[in-house]
Design a protein around this motif. Structure first.
Motif, PDB file in Angstrom:
ATOM      1  N   ASN A 153     -11.655 -21.702 -12.686  1.00  0.00           N
ATOM      2  CA  ASN A 153     -11.654 -22.735 -11.637  1.00  0.00           C
ATOM      3  C   ASN A 153     -11.594 -22.238 -10.234  1.00  0.00           C
ATOM      4  N   THR A 154     -10.630 -21.439 -10.066  1.00  0.00           N
ATOM      5  CA  THR A 154     -10.401 -20.768  -8.702  1.00  0.00           C
ATOM      6  C   THR A 154     -11.718 -20.124  -8.174  1.00  0.00           C
ATOM      7  N   ASP A 155     -12.476 -19.733  -8.862  1.00  0.00           N
ATOM      8  CA  ASP A 155     -13.927 -19.075  -8.382  1.00  0.00           C
ATOM      9  C   ASP A 155     -14.849 -20.386  -8.060  1.00  0.00           C
ATOM     10  N   ALA A 156     -14.794 -21.664  -8.905  1.00  0.00           N
ATOM     11  CA  ALA A 156     -15.489 -22.727  -8.682  1.00  0.00           C
ATOM     12  C   ALA A 156     -15.065 -23.380  -7.409  1.00  0.00           C
ATOM     13  N   ARG A 157     -14.005 -23.295  -7.107  1.00  0.00           N
ATOM     14  CA  ARG A 157     -13.111 -24.031  -5.918  1.00  0.00           C
ATOM     15  C   ARG A 157     -13.731 -23.171  -4.683  1.00  0.00           C
ATOM     16  N   LYS A 158     -13.875 -21.554  -4.639  1.00  0.00           N
ATOM     17  CA  LYS A 158     -14.514 -20.835  -3.761  1.00  0.00           C
ATOM     18  C   LYS A 158     -15.663 -21.289  -3.479  1.00  0.00           C
ATOM     19  N   LEU A 159     -16.615 -21.287  -4.369  1.00  0.00           N
ATOM     20  CA  LEU A 159     -17.849 -21.775  -4.412  1.00  0.00           C
ATOM     21  C   LEU A 159     -18.217 -23.077  -3.832  1.00  0.00           C
ATOM     22  N   MET A 160     -17.351 -23.973  -4.149  1.00  0.00           N
ATOM     23  CA  MET A 160     -17.691 -25.357  -3.604  1.00  0.00           C
ATOM     24  C   MET A 160     -17.294 -25.246  -1.995  1.00  0.00           C
ATOM     25  N   LEU A 161     -16.162 -24.717  -1.621  1.00  0.00           N
ATOM     26  CA  LEU A 161     -15.684 -24.497  -0.192  1.00  0.00           C
ATOM     27  C   LEU A 161     -16.906 -23.452   0.627  1.00  0.00           C
ATOM     28  N   ALA A 162     -17.472 -22.568  -0.028  1.00  0.00           N
ATOM     29  CA  ALA A 162     -18.698 -21.874   0.469  1.00  0.00           C
ATOM     30  C   ALA A 162     -19.754 -22.523   0.836  1.00  0.00           C
ATOM     31  N   SER A 163     -20.045 -23.584  -0.036  1.00  0.00           N
ATOM     32  CA  SER A 163     -21.134 -24.486   0.051  1.00  0.00           C
ATOM     33  C   SER A 163     -21.093 -25.523   1.054  1.00  0.00           C
ATOM     34  N   VAL A 164     -19.819 -25.863   1.252  1.00  0.00           N
ATOM     35  CA  VAL A 164     -19.380 -26.745   2.557  1.00  0.00           C
ATOM     36  C   VAL A 164     -19.642 -26.214   3.846  1.00  0.00           C
ATOM     37  N   PHE A 165     -19.130 -24.852   3.900  1.00  0.00           N
ATOM     38  CA  PHE A 165     -19.324 -23.780   4.882  1.00  0.00           C
ATOM     39  C   PHE A 165     -20.794 -23.748   5.149  1.00  0.00           C
ATOM     40  N   TYR A 166     -21.582 -23.478   4.378  1.00  0.00           N
ATOM     41  CA  TYR A 166     -23.086 -23.208   4.402  1.00  0.00           C
ATOM     42  C   TYR A 166     -23.906 -24.716   5.081  1.00  0.00           C
ATOM     43  N   ILE A 167     -23.448 -25.648   4.631  1.00  0.00           N
ATOM     44  CA  ILE A 167     -24.278 -27.031   5.201  1.00  0.00           C
ATOM     45  C   ILE A 167     -23.717 -27.489   6.490  1.00  0.00           C
ATOM     46  N   THR A 168     -22.603 -26.738   6.689  1.00  0.00           N
ATOM     47  CA  THR A 168     -21.891 -27.272   8.030  1.00  0.00           C
ATOM     48  C   THR A 168     -22.658 -26.144   9.096  1.00  0.00           C
ATOM     49  N   VAL A 169     -22.584 -24.831   8.863  1.00  0.00           N
ATOM     50  CA  VAL A 169     -23.176 -24.220   9.707  1.00  0.00           C
ATOM     51  C   VAL A 169     -24.274 -23.716  10.049  1.00  0.00           C
ATOM     52  N   LEU A 170     -25.145 -24.033   8.733  1.00  0.00           N
ATOM     53  CA  LEU A 170     -26.584 -24.062   9.021  1.00  0.00           C
ATOM     54  C   LEU A 170     -27.471 -24.699   9.837  1.00  0.00           C
ATOM     55  N   PRO A 171     -27.063 -26.147  10.082  1.00  0.00           N
ATOM     56  CA  PRO A 171     -27.752 -26.887  11.005  1.00  0.00           C
ATOM     57  C   PRO A 171     -27.380 -26.473  12.553  1.00  0.00           C
ATOM     58  N   ILE A 172     -26.088 -25.922  12.574  1.00  0.00           N
ATOM     59  CA  ILE A 172     -25.793 -25.432  13.990  1.00  0.00           C
ATOM     60  C   ILE A 172     -26.596 -24.212  14.279  1.00  0.00           C
ATOM     61  N   ILE A 173     -26.612 -23.280  13.538  1.00  0.00           N
ATOM     62  CA  ILE A 173     -27.603 -21.973  13.598  1.00  0.00           C
ATOM     63  C   ILE A 173     -28.998 -22.581  13.818  1.00  0.00           C
TER      64      ILE A 173
END
Length: 299
Positions: A271-291
């Motif tokens: 579950n710890t890695d699933a949580r990191k993946l979920m947070l990485a996905s949120v980071f992706y969809i937040t930063v990608l439009p800015i880039i």
């Protein structure tokens, strides 16, 4: 007198918190953010009145979908630890009140989007309809609900482009696909974390309904598709949507972060890695439009 005022303040505070929970303010704001990024990508000159209309209309659209969703899932929410304290299952708000809010939000949201252009209103209406009439009931029937839910979930980025240009072309299609494919790793990571809760409530949120390596293999596959679509504009195959090679490299690195945690989850099934993946996905969809937006203004 003081105690009456304190009591009134307390009631108002509770009402405000319940309203925020019903319309999922955090999620609604992230949707508005993505829509505005889509608008900035499509606009030749920025019209701040359209940005304001898009922001308000987008917020109302997502708020309406969430409110309808919580009315339909009131009994399911009561079963799950994560959702049992929401306004409806806890009994702090009547379903009728939530329905009135959802209906008013729908009418106002579509009217505001129509003021931008009719296509925006159409996509807004499709989004609310699919989320409440297809995705929400399907969750209790089949894991394919995630595919249906990914359609309204992918509209915001594209909606911004349509608001700016008044047309739905290849550019809007690509923005839609980025957000569409992103949702699978994101939601399945959440599905992995909440698997026991979802099963208890009778919801099907993982591919094939199994918390196993097969589910993570699908997460990895969709992450790869998402990365490829996100960098496609560098090849000049997406009409007026173009990114510089350096931007494409940054986008790939962003995607590789998600992929890294996807592979880690495949190996560990923790579950710890699933949580990191979920947070990485949120980071992706937040930063990608800015880039993307920064890249456009460097052209």
């Amino acid at each position: 007198m003081g105690s009456v005022l304190t009591a009134e303040k307390s009631v108002l505070k509770t009402l405000f918190i319940d309203f925020k929970q019903l319309t999922k303010v955090g999620l609604s704001i992230s949707v508005v953010f993505t829509s505005v990024a889509g608008y900035l990508l499509g606009a030749e000159t920025v019209d701040y009145s359209i940005v304001a209309l898009l922001s308000i209309g987008g917020y109302l659209m997502v708020g309406a979908s969430n409110a309808f969703n919580q009315v339909i899932e009131k009994d399911i929410d009561a079963i799950m630890q994560r959702t049992k304290n929401r306004p409806l299952p806890s009994g702090r708000m009547k379903p009728t009140t939530a329905l009135i809010i959802a209906t008013l939000f729908t009418i106002a949201g579509i009217a505001i989007l129509y003021a931008i252009n009719p296509k925006c209103a159409l996509f807004g209406a499709i989004s609310i309809f699919l989320y409440t009439s297809a995705y929400t009931p399907l969750k209790a029937i089949t894991p394919l609900a995630v595919f249906v839910g990914a359609i309204p979930g992918a509209i915001p980025f594209m909606l911004g482009w349509v608001a700016a240009t008044g047309s739905f072309g290849i550019e809007a299609g690509f923005l839609f696909m980025i957000q569409f494919f992103w949702q699978f790793p994101h939601f399945w990571a959440i599905g992995w974390l909440q698997d026991e809760e979802y099963k208890k409530a009778g919801l099907h949120m993982l591919p094939m309904d199994k918390k196993d390596k097969g589910a993570v293999a699908q997460i990895i596959f969709y992450t790869c598709v998402m990365i490829l679509i996100s960098v496609a504009p560098v090849l000049k195959v997406t009409g007026n949507l173009y990114i510089y090679p350096i931007t494409a490299i940054i986008v790939v690195l962003l995607g590789l972060l998600m992929l890294f945690y996807g592979i880690k989850l495949y190996k560990s099934q923790e579950n710890t890695d699933a949580r990191k993946l979920m947070l990485a996905s949120v980071f992706y969809i937040t930063v990608l439009p800015i880039i993307y937006v920064i890249d456009k203004f460097l052209h």
